[in-house]
Write a protein that holds these residues in place. Structure first.
Motif, PDB file in Angstrom:
ATOM      1  N   MET A 115       6.027  12.479   7.551  1.00  0.00           N
ATOM      2  CA  MET A 115       6.435  11.296   6.794  1.00  0.00           C
ATOM      3  C   MET A 115       5.877  11.299   5.372  1.00  0.00           C
ATOM      4  SD  MET A 115       6.022   7.369   7.878  1.00  0.00           S
ATOM      5  CE  MET A 115       7.021   7.324   9.336  1.00  0.00           C
ATOM      6  N   ALA A 116       4.717  11.925   5.177  1.00  0.00           N
ATOM      7  CA  ALA A 116       4.094  11.901   3.856  1.00  0.00           C
ATOM      8  C   ALA A 116       4.983  12.551   2.815  1.00  0.00           C
ATOM      9  CB  ALA A 116       2.754  12.618   3.898  1.00  0.00           C
TER      10      ALA A 116
ATOM     11  N   SER B 145      -0.172  17.364   6.723  1.00  0.00           N
ATOM     12  CA  SER B 145       0.316  17.646   8.074  1.00  0.00           C
ATOM     13  C   SER B 145       1.300  16.587   8.552  1.00  0.00           C
ATOM     14  CB  SER B 145      -0.851  17.733   9.045  1.00  0.00           C
ATOM     15  OG  SER B 145      -1.410  16.453   9.229  1.00  0.00           O
ATOM     16  N   SER B 146       1.564  15.575   7.740  1.00  0.00           N
ATOM     17  CA  SER B 146       2.450  14.499   8.187  1.00  0.00           C
ATOM     18  C   SER B 146       3.864  14.700   7.668  1.00  0.00           C
ATOM     19  CB  SER B 146       1.930  13.155   7.683  1.00  0.00           C
ATOM     20  OG  SER B 146       2.919  12.167   7.845  1.00  0.00           O
TER      21      SER B 146
ATOM     22  N   PHE C 272       7.978  12.481  -1.772  1.00  0.00           N
ATOM     23  CA  PHE C 272       8.234  13.581  -2.701  1.00  0.00           C
ATOM     24  C   PHE C 272       9.646  14.119  -2.575  1.00  0.00           C
ATOM     25  CE2 PHE C 272       3.701  13.236  -2.258  1.00  0.00           C
ATOM     26  CZ  PHE C 272       3.311  13.272  -3.576  1.00  0.00           C
TER      27      PHE C 272
ATOM     28  N   ARG D  42       0.809  -1.212   0.000  1.00  0.00           N
ATOM     29  CA  ARG D  42       0.000   0.000   0.000  1.00  0.00           C
ATOM     30  C   ARG D  42       0.847   1.268   0.000  1.00  0.00           C
ATOM     31  NH1 ARG D  42      -4.275  -1.670   4.795  1.00  0.00           N
ATOM     32  NH2 ARG D  42      -5.139  -3.501   3.763  1.00  0.00           N
ATOM     33  N   SER D  43       2.166   1.124  -0.102  1.00  0.00           N
ATOM     34  CA  SER D  43       3.023   2.291   0.107  1.00  0.00           C
ATOM     35  C   SER D  43       2.794   3.383  -0.936  1.00  0.00           C
ATOM     36  CB  SER D  43       4.494   1.876   0.126  1.00  0.00           C
ATOM     37  OG  SER D  43       4.818   1.246  -1.081  1.00  0.00           O
ATOM     38  N   TYR D  44       2.278   2.997  -2.123  1.00  0.00           N
ATOM     39  CA  TYR D  44       2.051   4.008  -3.167  1.00  0.00           C
ATOM     40  C   TYR D  44       0.997   5.032  -2.735  1.00  0.00           C
ATOM     41  CZ  TYR D  44      -2.222   1.555  -4.029  1.00  0.00           C
ATOM     42  OH  TYR D  44      -3.466   1.013  -3.856  1.00  0.00           O
ATOM     43  N   GLU D  45       0.203   4.680  -1.694  1.00  0.00           N
ATOM     44  CA  GLU D  45      -0.797   5.628  -1.197  1.00  0.00           C
ATOM     45  C   GLU D  45      -0.143   6.931  -0.740  1.00  0.00           C
ATOM     46  OE1 GLU D  45      -3.726   2.115   0.520  1.00  0.00           O
ATOM     47  OE2 GLU D  45      -2.768   3.510   1.903  1.00  0.00           O
ATOM     48  N   MET D  46       1.135   6.811  -0.383  1.00  0.00           N
ATOM     49  CA  MET D  46       1.902   7.991   0.028  1.00  0.00           C
ATOM     50  C   MET D  46       1.951   9.016  -1.113  1.00  0.00           C
ATOM     51  SD  MET D  46       4.007   7.835   3.002  1.00  0.00           S
ATOM     52  CE  MET D  46       5.363   6.700   3.115  1.00  0.00           C
ATOM     53  N   TYR D  47       1.938   8.498  -2.355  1.00  0.00           N
ATOM     54  CA  TYR D  47       1.932   9.402  -3.515  1.00  0.00           C
ATOM     55  C   TYR D  47       0.510   9.802  -3.922  1.00  0.00           C
ATOM     56  CZ  TYR D  47       6.859   8.378  -4.178  1.00  0.00           C
ATOM     57  OH  TYR D  47       8.200   8.272  -3.990  1.00  0.00           O
ATOM     58  N   LEU D  48      -0.436   8.894  -3.660  1.00  0.00           N
ATOM     59  CA  LEU D  48      -1.817   9.174  -4.057  1.00  0.00           C
ATOM     60  C   LEU D  48      -2.429  10.262  -3.188  1.00  0.00           C
ATOM     61  CD1 LEU D  48      -3.653   5.790  -4.671  1.00  0.00           C
ATOM     62  CD2 LEU D  48      -2.518   7.288  -6.291  1.00  0.00           C
ATOM     63  N   THR D  49      -2.357  10.030  -1.884  1.00  0.00           N
ATOM     64  CA  THR D  49      -3.055  10.922  -0.957  1.00  0.00           C
ATOM     65  C   THR D  49      -2.118  11.347   0.165  1.00  0.00           C
ATOM     66  OG1 THR D  49      -3.826   9.001   0.289  1.00  0.00           O
ATOM     67  CG2 THR D  49      -5.326   9.890  -1.376  1.00  0.00           C
ATOM     68  N   PRO D  50      -1.045  12.068  -0.172  1.00  0.00           N
ATOM     69  CA  PRO D  50      -0.120  12.487   0.888  1.00  0.00           C
ATOM     70  C   PRO D  50      -0.823  13.431   1.866  1.00  0.00           C
ATOM     71  CG  PRO D  50       0.354  13.651  -1.152  1.00  0.00           C
ATOM     72  CD  PRO D  50      -0.686  12.623  -1.481  1.00  0.00           C
ATOM     73  N   HIS D  51      -0.619  13.188   3.131  1.00  0.00           N
ATOM     74  CA  HIS D  51      -1.269  13.988   4.162  1.00  0.00           C
ATOM     75  C   HIS D  51      -0.365  15.178   4.476  1.00  0.00           C
ATOM     76  CE1 HIS D  51      -3.364  14.005   8.350  1.00  0.00           C
ATOM     77  NE2 HIS D  51      -3.912  14.850   7.509  1.00  0.00           N
TER      78      HIS D  51
END
Lengths: 392, 243, 156
Positions: free
Chosen positions: A94-95, A91-92, A99, A80-89
């Motif tokens: 780590m998100a 305020s995080s 990038f 699921r790690s690609y979610e980091m690129y899909l919906t980066p948060h």
């Protein structure tokens, strides 16, 4: 509860960040440090370190390619790690990793390496045969323009990229420090000095690593070591090491003098569970010893052979010290209870996904990648600016 | 774990179907419940807690909590005059089977039930890199277990130790304030099972909720107020030694 | 324009990056969950999914719809505020299908969980040293669990 002393909140007994999360800042630190050494040659025009310029760039690339792997392996759901690129948060902290990482890899390192090696790539695409020819052809992007004007443009654009690269390298690693430094729940981490300490320790480890790699590869190729080059690197290593050590001591003294609510708990931890890794490995073996050695090499007129040995020992110890520092931050930050009433133990597994063997493999992997990279793009000083690079 | 090509051929469509359900989600299940009409919290009345462990067992039964991890747990404090800031704290297996009998001793004893504080400014949702944990419009901090990466950053960010990574599901897990119950008009499993009323579910947006009268007349505190998390689990008569 | 000719390779690189970014944006628009962002930076559908989990504790209101007699006994006694499932455990299955045996709680274990004397318990809470108090006689010999006070209508 085995391994627990005093009181831990029940969910705190097992550690959630393992040795792989120790490796992650260690490896990204090497990347940032190696890049900053390369920029010394290019931006700050330190001619003496020129022989390591290209090697430093390839080292940075090799380690950067491995940097996300420990993170990936430690995730509960790597798929699921690609979610980091899909919906980066936003305020995080780590998100932004994905990038910052992509920016650094693609916009800085790959571009700079490509621009610097382009003349060689074009030459190699004409002199090689078979699959190598196709590889180099692809790397030219279909342009074999190596006219003096084109190369002059490359030189200026490359300089600009390096200029952007220095703050980017600071960003890449300062940001890793921020991941820890911004956690208010954890007094061992929470400190505005954390990103700064991470940047300077990154420079120490990266410079030491490139120095060692330069000496090792030169020796393997049976070429003479450029002493002016390693002397200069050692000098920079010494000065940056002093800044790094001062910052870490500042942090320590500040904690001791302030002695806030967490102090008794953390102080006890440093004197017991972290004694070996913090006091012995990080400070005595990994910092003070190499500092004294490098200091001696600065002030005394030592024979070349002695200096080489000193640099090799000091560089290796520095790497041990910086690794210990990462360990003490990541593991140390999870050994005490956030209630400040107890301590737990980290039991490193051996052959699991987050175990010791994987950690060792991930530490060695960049060296293999580097070995491949130097075969594709020979960084050796003798080959540089030769009309036809050495056949590989 | 090794996967043969044949298994892969079966697994791939299964994974695609599973992902499709993540994409689409399942429709609303509690039609009479309007999220924005509620702002959930909990009241813990420390003098009423007898340390029986009913809440811990109820929580584990209701929420399938794995052994050794806790969505709620009970701590027993022992504070004597000379160690006001250094209490002796125990929580054997989260207090699930109660506590060893304490003989008459110096100092005072009391029990502190703990659970997710459903913080309004929660550090855990702040750090989640992908938006897999969030504050629902009714104030409950939830984890989307189909979206969570299992990076455990939220576990590190929680000052209260309320989160853990589920050992089988490999995702972050924590108290949901029995979201599946409170949205159906029931109270939480821990409140249902508490024999003394030491735990009370409260809805701050409901003007008839007894919490309003209680807060008016009692000294109420949250845990670690210096963390500025906007915690919404309120403790009556909380001792200063509690962390 | 010679500058364009000599920088041609840079434009190719830039084009490659632009194509990569575009591809990313296209893929992204397809695979972001549809309810993402419905209420905030998360998958809105997750809320309903969590709300749909099955319940295990039926709740005393449900119990009392059938067991009104027990509710009556309880309401006057010391255990009036103790909910059914505090002692009987989760009974949602039994509530859905009364033919499922709810099981009988073991008073030998249950009573002392709350009432075993301990200095840690609040002073005003009734507690006994079970050995001294009963000497091995089961609690329910004298105390009726649903209304435990002796002589308060609930005693046997």
């Amino acid at each position: 509860m085995p391994g627990v002393e005093g009181f831990m909140y029940p969910n705190e007994v097992s550690l959630y960040w393992s040795v792989l999360i120790v490796l992650y800042p260690f490896i990204t630190g090497l990347v940032a440090g190696a890049f900053i050494l390369a920029s010394l040659a290019r931006i700050f025009r330190v001619e003496a370190v020129k022989p390591t310029y290209r090697l430093a760039l390839l080292t940075a690339l090799a380690f950067l390619m491995v940097a996300p792997l420990p993170l990936q392996l430690h995730l509960g759901h790597p798929e699921r790690s690609y979610e980091m690129y899909l919906t980066p948060h936003r305020s995080s902290a780590m998100a932004m990793f994905g990038f910052v990482y992509l920016w650094y890899l693609m916009a800085v390192l790959v571009v700079e390496i490509w621009l610097d090696f382009r003349a060689d790539i074009v030459a190699l695409s004409q002199s090689t045969t078979g699959w190598r020819r196709w590889l180099y052809k692809a790397m030219t992007l279909g342009s074999d323009n190596v006219s003096p004007r084109a190369l002059a443009i490359d030189e200026r654009v490359g300089w600009l990229v390096t200029l952007i690269g220095v703050p980017s390298a600071f960003l890449l690693h300062g940001y890793v420090g921020f991941i820890f430094g911004s956690i208010k729940a954890n007094p061992w981490w929470s400190s505005p000095l954390m990103p700064v300490v991470f940047i300077f320790s990154a420079m120490v480890s990266g410079i030491a690593a490139v120095m060692l790699l330069y000496m090792a590869t030169t020796r393997l190729r049976r070429k003479p070591i450029d002493m002016r080059c390693v002397d200069t690197i050692a000098m920079y290593l010494f000065y940056i090491f002093i800044i790094d050590f001062s910052l870490e001591m500042l942090d320590l003294i500040h904690r001791i003098y302030e002695a806030d609510e967490s102090f008794r708990s953390l102080d006890f931890m440093v004197h017991t569970r972290l004694y070996f890794s913090q006091i012995v490995l990080q400070i005595l073996v990994g910092t003070l010893t190499p500092l004294v050695l490098l200091f001696l090499a600065q002030v005394m007129k030592l024979h070349e052979v002695v200096r080489k040995r000193i640099y090799a020992v000091a560089g290796s110890l520095a790497l041990v010290g910086i690794f210990a520092m990462r360990w003490n931050v990541v593991i140390g930050g999870q050994l005490f209870s956030k209630s400040f009433l107890g301590y737990t133990t980290y039991k490193m597994a051996l052959a699991t996904r987050e175990g010791l063997l994987v950690a060792i493999a991930l530490t060695i992997l960049p060296l293999f990648i580097l070995a491949v990279l130097v075969r594709i793009l020979p960084p050796w000083p003798e080959a540089e600016h030769a009309s036809i690079p050495e056949a590989v | 774990m090794t996967i043969t090509r044949r298994q892969l051929l079966i697994l791939l469509p299964a994974a695609a179907v599973a992902w499709e359900s993540v994409l689409a989600g399942t429709p609303e299940t509690s039609p009479n419940y309007t999220m924005t009409d509620h702002w959930w919290s909990m009241l813990i009345d420390i003098p009423k807690c007898i340390g029986c462990g009913n809440c811990v067992r109820a929580c584990q039964a209701e929420n399938d909590v794995p052994d050794g991890f806790f969505r709620t747990w009970v701590e027993r404090y022992h504070v004597d005059d000379w160690h006001l800031a250094n209490p002796q704290v125990i929580s054997p297996d989260g207090g699930k089977e109660g506590f060893p009998v304490a003989k008459e001793d110096e100092g005072k004893y009391f029990f502190v039930p703990k659970l997710c504080n459903q913080c309004a400014d929660s550090p855990c949702t702040q750090v989640c890199p992908v938006g897999a944990t969030f504050i629902a419009p009714d104030g409950v901090v939830l984890v989307d277990q189909k979206y969570c990466l299992g990076c455990a950053y939220c576990v590190q960010a929680c000052p209260y130790g309320c989160r853990y990574v589920h050992p089988q599901k490999k995702v972050a897990d924590k108290c949901t304030l029995c979201y599946h119950r409170i949205t159906k008009g029931l109270t939480t499993a821990c409140c249902e099972a508490c024999p003394t009323g030491a735990r009370q579910l409260a809805d701050l947006k409901n003007p008839n909720d007894p919490i309003h009268a209680f807060l008016k007349t009692h000294s109420v505190q949250v845990l670690k107020p210096q963390m500025a998390t906007g915690a919404k689990v309120f403790y009556n008569a909380l001792d200063g030694s509690v962390r | 324009m010679r500058i364009f000719k000599d920088a041609g390779h840079l434009f190719r690189l830039a084009g490659l990056f632009a194509a990569g970014t575009l591809l990313f944006l296209v893929i992204r628009s397809f695979i972001v969950p549809r309810s993402f962002g419905q209420y905030g930076h998360y998958r809105g559908a997750a809320i309903a999914e969590i709300a749909a989990h099955p319940i295990h504790f039926a709740g005393h209101q449900t119990c009392e719809t059938c067991h009104s007699d027990i509710a009556q006994t309880k309401s006057g006694g010391k255990h009036a505020q103790v909910n059914c499932e505090a002692c009987h455990g989760p009974q949602a299955k039994h509530a859905d299908d009364p033919s499922i045996d709810p099981g009988k709680p073991d008073t030998a274990v249950l009573c002392v969980r709350c009432h075993a004397a301990s200095a840690a318990r609040p002073n005003d809470f009734p507690q006994v040293d079970a050995e001294q108090h009963a000497g091995g006689v089961p609690c329910q010999t004298c105390h009726q669990p649903h209304s435990p006070a002796i002589g308060a209508g609930g005693a046997k």
